[in-house]
Scaffold this active site. Structure first.
Site, mmCIF file in Angstrom:
data_model
loop_
_atom_site.group_PDB
_atom_site.id
_atom_site.type_symbol
_atom_site.label_atom_id
_atom_site.label_comp_id
_atom_site.label_asym_id
_atom_site.label_seq_id
_atom_site.Cartn_x
_atom_site.Cartn_y
_atom_site.Cartn_z
ATOM 1 N N TYR A 1 6.410 -10.097 6.959
ATOM 2 C CA TYR A 1 6.302 -8.651 7.167
ATOM 3 C C TYR A 1 6.807 -8.318 8.568
ATOM 4 O O TYR A 1 6.666 -9.121 9.497
ATOM 5 C CB TYR A 1 4.842 -8.183 7.064
ATOM 6 C CG TYR A 1 4.294 -8.128 5.665
ATOM 7 C CD1 TYR A 1 4.419 -6.987 4.891
ATOM 8 C CD2 TYR A 1 3.617 -9.224 5.120
ATOM 9 C CE1 TYR A 1 3.893 -6.923 3.610
ATOM 10 C CE2 TYR A 1 3.091 -9.170 3.825
ATOM 11 C CZ TYR A 1 3.237 -8.021 3.081
ATOM 12 O OH TYR A 1 2.724 -7.954 1.812
ATOM 13 N N ASP B 1 0.818 -1.228 0.000
ATOM 14 C CA ASP B 1 0.000 0.000 0.000
ATOM 15 C C ASP B 1 0.844 1.267 0.000
ATOM 16 O O ASP B 1 2.037 1.217 0.283
ATOM 17 C CB ASP B 1 -0.840 0.039 1.286
ATOM 18 C CG ASP B 1 -2.183 -0.621 1.082
ATOM 19 O OD1 ASP B 1 -2.589 -0.808 -0.073
ATOM 20 O OD2 ASP B 1 -2.813 -0.967 2.103
#
Lengths: 254, 254
Positions: free
Chosen positions: B117, B52
């Site tokens: 992540y 994003d």
């Protein structure tokens, strides 16, 4: 009316500099807009330094003439609450770190006795993309001793026309530099800090001095060249303009 | 035609995410544009993760199908030279850190076995405006033990509909989380790192898991609440979406 002197820290990465410009996101413009909307009164700030796009500040100063009733000791907290552009983070990239009540007529810029800027260089063979906005990253080793040897020529009162970018407003180009020092940080020898203090600075002056010193550190110029560059008063003889992101307005003196 | 797998590091601060979008500055779009102009051939990248806006990457992966003749071991250097958006700095905020020749048909996303992540929180009473783009800064002390106690409920194969932002594409919301760990960094206890590995992730999943865990660390939820949130399959029961800047795509597994 009260006259309040603010100390302001900001990350200049996302801004077209300090000074308000129509249609552009600037630090002063954002503060005036946000604080004006928050307190529902017009807010106008006068900054001590018109930092360029991408330049950061630890200690910008700005005066605010206002009817606002907030007690001076509460101003940093109240202003920072107003400035928080994200409710989740409660944090802005602008922070008011101090506020002081000043006598009528005091002006952040006209009453300043001088300023200190720090220019930060990362001199490492492995550049770090995450520091791109905050350091000039130079992969060739810099000869700090040569750079230091060039510094004394800059100190003192001189006509610094050679260190002023084209398109600057007309006027005297005489300024006084109080001190100029360069050192590697002891805790991280890849970090080089150039610290300069002076009465006032011409447009892009610190960045051109830095560019000239870096060319010295790369062996492209001899340290004594600095004396000739200044005497020539010719911009063409000085070095490149160092990138904006490495420059930090550290303090304004009164 | 060659099929080349690139490993890419980027600072997502200045980008509207990875995926190409008309009229917006994106990491993939910028790489395709710059490399295409440099080599004078059309360049198309297929990324492993659609990060994003504002999300960073240490180890994004992307495949490039190309006729380009550059030897694979020279690709990182040649591509980084092309990507340098400033001649002075020779540095971009995107860096190709590795390249490998892959068999025809290999695809960065479809062939990935999972991803890791890292979500970075700065938990200090003194926020740092210069870390705004890189950390979620939380000034209230977080109870790490509570956050850790909630983690085991997330690990394993579950229907994670509760951790998917509204407006996501339809499809199965079952995913497998291999591991989830939270710790304070030993060299800097203000820094909290949340590390999560899984087969694949729903839209905003890591950021919603982080938001839910932070609410646990703030005492707004009990650790066992995590089990009920997942079982409910209802987004309304999970926590807030953590800010983008704290999220780092660390590695893609094959």
């Amino acid at each position: 009316m009260r006259n309040i002197l603010l100390t302001i820290k900001y990350d200049g990465s996302g801004y077209h500099g300090w000074a308000r410009q129509p249609g552009l996101k600037t630090v002063c413009g954002r503060m005036e807009e946000v604080l004006g909307a928050y307190f529902k009164i017009p807010v106008e700030l006068s900054g001590a330094s018109r930092t360029d796009a991408g330049v950061h500040a630890y200690g910008q100063r700005a005066t605010l003439i206002t009817e606002l009733g907030v007690p001076v000791e509460k101003i940093p907290r109240v202003f920072n609450t107003a400035l928080a552009d994200d409710r989740l983070e409660g944090l802005s990239d602008i922070e008011v770190t101090a506020a002081a009540e000043m006598p009528e007529g005091f002006h952040a810029r006209f009453d300043s006795k001088g300023k200190r800027y720090i220019y930060r260089i990362r001199n490492s063979s492995a550049p770090d993309i995450f520091l791109k906005r905050y350091r000039w990253q130079i992969t060739t080793p810099l000869d700090i001793d040569s750079m230091r040897a060039a510094c004394p020529f800059v100190v003192g009162e001189h006509d610094f026309a050679c260190f002023q970018s084209a398109g600057s407003p007309a006027g005297s180009t005489v300024r006084e530099i109080y001190s100029l020092d360069i050192k590697r940080r002891e805790d991280d020898p890849d970090e080089i800090e150039l610290t300069i203090e002076g009465s006032a600075f011409l447009y892009n002056m610190v960045r051109i001095i830095t560019g000239t010193l870096v060319e010295t550190g790369l062996g492209k110029r001899a340290p004594e060249d600095m004396e000739r560059v200044i005497a020539s008063k010719d911009r063409a003889n000085a070095g490149i303009v160092a990138p904006a992101g490495g420059l930090w307005l550290d303090e304004v003196f009164y």
